[in-house]
Design a protein around this motif. Sequence first.
Motif, PDB file in Angstrom:
ATOM      1  N   ALA A  85      -0.946   6.825  -8.282  1.00 12.93           N
ATOM      2  CA  ALA A  85      -0.119   5.733  -8.494  1.00 12.93           C
ATOM      3  C   ALA A  85       1.373   6.343  -7.479  1.00 12.93           C
ATOM      4  CB  ALA A  85       0.423   5.819 -10.134  1.00 12.93           C
ATOM      5  N   PHE A  86       1.588   7.634  -7.845  1.00 13.77           N
ATOM      6  CA  PHE A  86       2.650   8.060  -6.828  1.00 13.77           C
ATOM      7  C   PHE A  86       2.095   8.135  -5.278  1.00 13.77           C
ATOM      8  CE2 PHE A  86       4.152   9.874 -10.867  1.00 13.77           C
ATOM      9  CZ  PHE A  86       5.381   9.303 -10.876  1.00 13.77           C
ATOM     10  N   ASP A  87       0.820   8.307  -5.089  1.00 18.57           N
ATOM     11  CA  ASP A  87       0.476   8.235  -3.725  1.00 18.57           C
ATOM     12  C   ASP A  87       0.671   6.765  -3.290  1.00 18.57           C
ATOM     13  OD1 ASP A  87      -0.219  10.956  -3.011  1.00 18.57           O
ATOM     14  OD2 ASP A  87      -2.099  10.550  -3.885  1.00 18.57           O
ATOM     15  N   LEU A  88       0.269   5.802  -4.080  1.00 17.85           N
ATOM     16  CA  LEU A  88       0.371   4.514  -3.562  1.00 17.85           C
ATOM     17  C   LEU A  88       1.695   3.901  -3.431  1.00 17.85           C
ATOM     18  CD1 LEU A  88      -2.283   2.651  -5.686  1.00 17.85           C
ATOM     19  CD2 LEU A  88      -2.341   2.668  -3.420  1.00 17.85           C
ATOM     20  N   TYR A  89       2.479   4.231  -4.438  1.00 21.69           N
ATOM     21  CA  TYR A  89       3.987   3.859  -4.199  1.00 21.69           C
ATOM     22  C   TYR A  89       4.716   4.595  -2.956  1.00 21.69           C
ATOM     23  CZ  TYR A  89       8.965   4.163  -4.779  1.00 21.69           C
ATOM     24  OH  TYR A  89      10.319   4.213  -4.237  1.00 21.69           O
ATOM     25  N   LEU A  90       4.290   5.648  -2.947  1.00 22.13           N
ATOM     26  CA  LEU A  90       5.132   6.579  -1.685  1.00 22.13           C
ATOM     27  C   LEU A  90       4.446   5.865  -0.305  1.00 22.13           C
ATOM     28  CD1 LEU A  90       5.802  10.138  -2.243  1.00 22.13           C
ATOM     29  CD2 LEU A  90       7.393   8.357  -2.421  1.00 22.13           C
ATOM     30  N   SER A  91       3.190   5.535  -0.093  1.00 21.26           N
ATOM     31  CA  SER A  91       2.650   5.108   1.005  1.00 21.26           C
ATOM     32  C   SER A  91       3.644   3.773   1.302  1.00 21.26           C
ATOM     33  CB  SER A  91       1.337   4.942   0.834  1.00 21.26           C
ATOM     34  OG  SER A  91       0.588   4.444   2.169  1.00 21.26           O
ATOM     35  N   SER A  92       3.297   3.116   0.134  1.00 19.67           N
ATOM     36  CA  SER A  92       4.167   1.700   0.487  1.00 19.67           C
ATOM     37  C   SER A  92       5.527   1.645   0.582  1.00 19.67           C
ATOM     38  CB  SER A  92       3.926   0.721  -0.850  1.00 19.67           C
ATOM     39  OG  SER A  92       2.632   0.362  -1.154  1.00 19.67           O
ATOM     40  N   ALA A  93       6.313   2.749  -0.099  1.00 19.27           N
ATOM     41  CA  ALA A  93       7.731   2.849   0.201  1.00 19.27           C
ATOM     42  C   ALA A  93       7.969   3.239   1.489  1.00 19.27           C
ATOM     43  CB  ALA A  93       8.158   3.690  -0.944  1.00 19.27           C
ATOM     44  N   ILE A  94       7.046   4.152   2.039  1.00 15.55           N
ATOM     45  CA  ILE A  94       7.359   4.825   3.642  1.00 15.55           C
ATOM     46  C   ILE A  94       7.316   3.592   4.564  1.00 15.55           C
ATOM     47  CG2 ILE A  94       6.269   5.899   5.220  1.00 15.55           C
ATOM     48  CD1 ILE A  94       5.719   8.172   3.043  1.00 15.55           C
ATOM     49  N   ASP A  95       6.322   2.641   4.217  1.00 14.50           N
ATOM     50  CA  ASP A  95       6.067   1.550   5.146  1.00 14.50           C
ATOM     51  C   ASP A  95       7.156   0.533   4.902  1.00 14.50           C
ATOM     52  OD1 ASP A  95       4.238  -0.202   7.006  1.00 14.50           O
ATOM     53  OD2 ASP A  95       4.452  -1.663   5.139  1.00 14.50           O
ATOM     54  N   LYS A  96       7.640   0.334   3.938  1.00 15.24           N
ATOM     55  CA  LYS A  96       8.754  -0.311   3.652  1.00 15.24           C
ATOM     56  C   LYS A  96      10.248  -0.167   4.271  1.00 15.24           C
ATOM     57  CE  LYS A  96      11.501  -3.228   0.293  1.00 15.24           C
ATOM     58  NZ  LYS A  96      11.829  -3.766  -0.998  1.00 15.24           N
ATOM     59  N   TYR A  97      10.492   1.234   3.914  1.00 10.65           N
ATOM     60  CA  TYR A  97      11.960   1.769   4.340  1.00 10.65           C
ATOM     61  C   TYR A  97      11.783   2.573   5.573  1.00 10.65           C
ATOM     62  CZ  TYR A  97      12.436   0.545  -0.607  1.00 10.65           C
ATOM     63  OH  TYR A  97      12.493  -0.053  -1.812  1.00 10.65           O
ATOM     64  N   SER A  98      10.961   2.938   6.097  1.00 16.06           N
ATOM     65  CA  SER A  98      10.718   3.251   7.726  1.00 16.06           C
ATOM     66  C   SER A  98      10.959   2.290   8.882  1.00 16.06           C
ATOM     67  CB  SER A  98       9.404   4.285   7.738  1.00 16.06           C
ATOM     68  OG  SER A  98       8.312   3.377   7.850  1.00 16.06           O
ATOM     69  N   SER A  99      11.068   1.029   8.371  1.00 20.77           N
ATOM     70  CA  SER A  99      11.307   0.072   9.599  1.00 20.77           C
ATOM     71  C   SER A  99      12.211  -0.788   8.801  1.00 20.77           C
ATOM     72  CB  SER A  99       9.971  -0.484  10.110  1.00 20.77           C
ATOM     73  OG  SER A  99       9.265  -1.302   8.883  1.00 20.77           O
ATOM     74  N   THR A 100      12.607  -1.893   9.743  1.00 16.38           N
ATOM     75  CA  THR A 100      13.538  -2.900   9.287  1.00 16.38           C
ATOM     76  C   THR A 100      13.990  -3.753  10.496  1.00 16.38           C
ATOM     77  OG1 THR A 100      15.628  -3.111   7.933  1.00 16.38           O
ATOM     78  CG2 THR A 100      15.788  -1.780   9.800  1.00 16.38           C
ATOM     79  N   LYS A 101      14.518  -4.907   9.897  1.00 11.72           N
ATOM     80  CA  LYS A 101      15.009  -5.587  10.836  1.00 11.72           C
ATOM     81  C   LYS A 101      16.652  -5.530  10.965  1.00 11.72           C
ATOM     82  CE  LYS A 101      11.918  -9.853  10.607  1.00 11.72           C
ATOM     83  NZ  LYS A 101      11.687 -11.078  10.331  1.00 11.72           N
ATOM     84  N   THR A 102      17.293  -5.980  12.214  1.00 13.91           N
ATOM     85  CA  THR A 102      18.769  -5.574  12.381  1.00 13.91           C
ATOM     86  C   THR A 102      19.063  -6.732  13.230  1.00 13.91           C
ATOM     87  OG1 THR A 102      18.728  -4.483  14.274  1.00 13.91           O
ATOM     88  CG2 THR A 102      18.347  -3.253  12.418  1.00 13.91           C
TER      89      THR A 102
END
Length: 606
Positions: free
Chosen positions: A45-62
Amino acid sequence: MDQFQIDINKIATNLIEKNIEKVTKGIYDFSSAKRKDLLLKSKNAFDLYLSSAIDKYSSTKTILYRDQRVPLYKFYVDVNLRYQFETINTDNINNLLELSNNITIFGSGGMGKSTLLKHLFLNTILNTDLIPLFVELRDLNDAEITLIDCIYKSLSNLKFNLEKEYFVKALHNGCFVIFLDGFDEVNEEKRRKLTMEIDLMVDKYSENYYIVSSRPGDFLYRGWNKFIDLHVIPLDKQSALSLIEKMDYDNDIKEKFLLELNDNLYKKHQSFCSNPLLLNIMLLTYHEFAEIPDKVHIFYGRAFDALYSQHDATKAGFKRKLMTIENLAIDDFKRVLSAISALSYMEKTYSFDQDQLFYYINSAKQIVDIEFDSNRFKTDLIESVCILVIDGLKYKYQHRSFQEYFTARFISNLPDEEQTSLLLHIIEEEGESIKFDEVFNLLFEMANEKFERNLIIPALEKLKEIIKDSSLELSYLKYMETSFDEFFFDPALLVQEKLSKEAEAIAYSYKENKSGFIDFVQFIYNKYCDLLDIKLPKLETIIEPDNIDSLHEFGEDDEYSQSTRVPLNKVTCDEQLFNDFIGFSKFYLQRLEYSFLVLDQRKPEL
């Protein structure tokens, strides 16, 4: 997935492996075989969360990278934070965690608070043995849920599949850094409840770390007793240059801009260049506009013009056609967007689901009385002009500052009577926005005399009537009662502000249904102190107390916060207490009298 994401995901996996025994300590009361299965389930559960969160928060639009998400560290530059008289570098999360378990980070609009928290989230994985959890507090606006529910929902939306009861038990084990982003984006009527929930949470799960970001505002103005306050320091010249150097932008334009930024732009326009958002806008508009305006509203106007006319200009040979261009010229497009912004702003809505967005578009269509295709307009907002971005199932402004700019633009174009009515409503019912956002500042710039005539003069005249009483001192009390319901000695201020005596550590509690007159009066002082030849009244007959004996005699001690509190409706019960209260309030009363001097000087000229 880029190399950074690959590397950090490996580190995150090891982080969970290392922590899983501690995370699950005491939460599974089962046989060893079943416990082993649950340990594996928790780890996954924590592996899945961190993997998804890393994907979300390590890139963005500006605002510069509008067409697709780009890696955070492609443009991120470390910002510094101020703690009391120290400068705290944010290149390593441990620099913050060494200070306290509980931290508030303050910064005005555009200073990069959310981007900073995303960096700190990723940095927690790289440099600590703690598990980071990232929560966007504006999600509390969508439903009547608790803070714990909001945190769990934030994790579940990123593939976390452990039952809630086990997650809540895990919080007791102190393995987490919990990032609570955007306290100021929570609807005002929910902030008091949220404040209490945060306060209870840091007590109940005290082994964790908590980092809250916000613009400065009433509920955080004096800080929370258990939190230390850090403030984002504006970019210095070298940081501003570094930020632009990292940008993937037209090389010729960027090099010319860097030369000017280094030679004269930073010195001449430091207030713009030291703000990451405004610095990005400067680069965006640099090619089209030869000079940098001195006024922020012109700045935002040009930024939109650039987005409207140059969208996808960074792509060679491609320029997307606006879908509503046959029906809406740029001025009409702005009118519709201004109406959408004002409607959502007045309802304190900062992100929308699809139904809400169409509601605002269709309502704006009626206000401006122009026919166009709502679905195509929505597409232009997101894909062509990129004022809105998609965030999960929500739409939000590229930055809240754009919502505030277009709201101010809408209000500035209202007929006089409607403008006065709306602005008085904001002061009396939504007063926190005067301090929280830029709408009033922008209006003061856009149409100074109209703003004075339609708001400053009538609002001050109304305030005079509201606080009128049989004596000046009782009028002062009425004035303070427009916003506050009690004053108190706050021992935490002695430490936080390094004060030398108790009488300097006096604070005030805001009423739940407060008006914004005190914030409005401070706004007037801030705007006119350098414009008019009016000195701040000394009010020499008001004596500031050098002790808090009367508070101890008539106040109630709060064992929880170690403070001593007196309700304002009781300050007249004793003459010394009343005189002390007036003395403690001198800062506010001087600005009140200053605002009335502004009224006397400006009213005959309008």
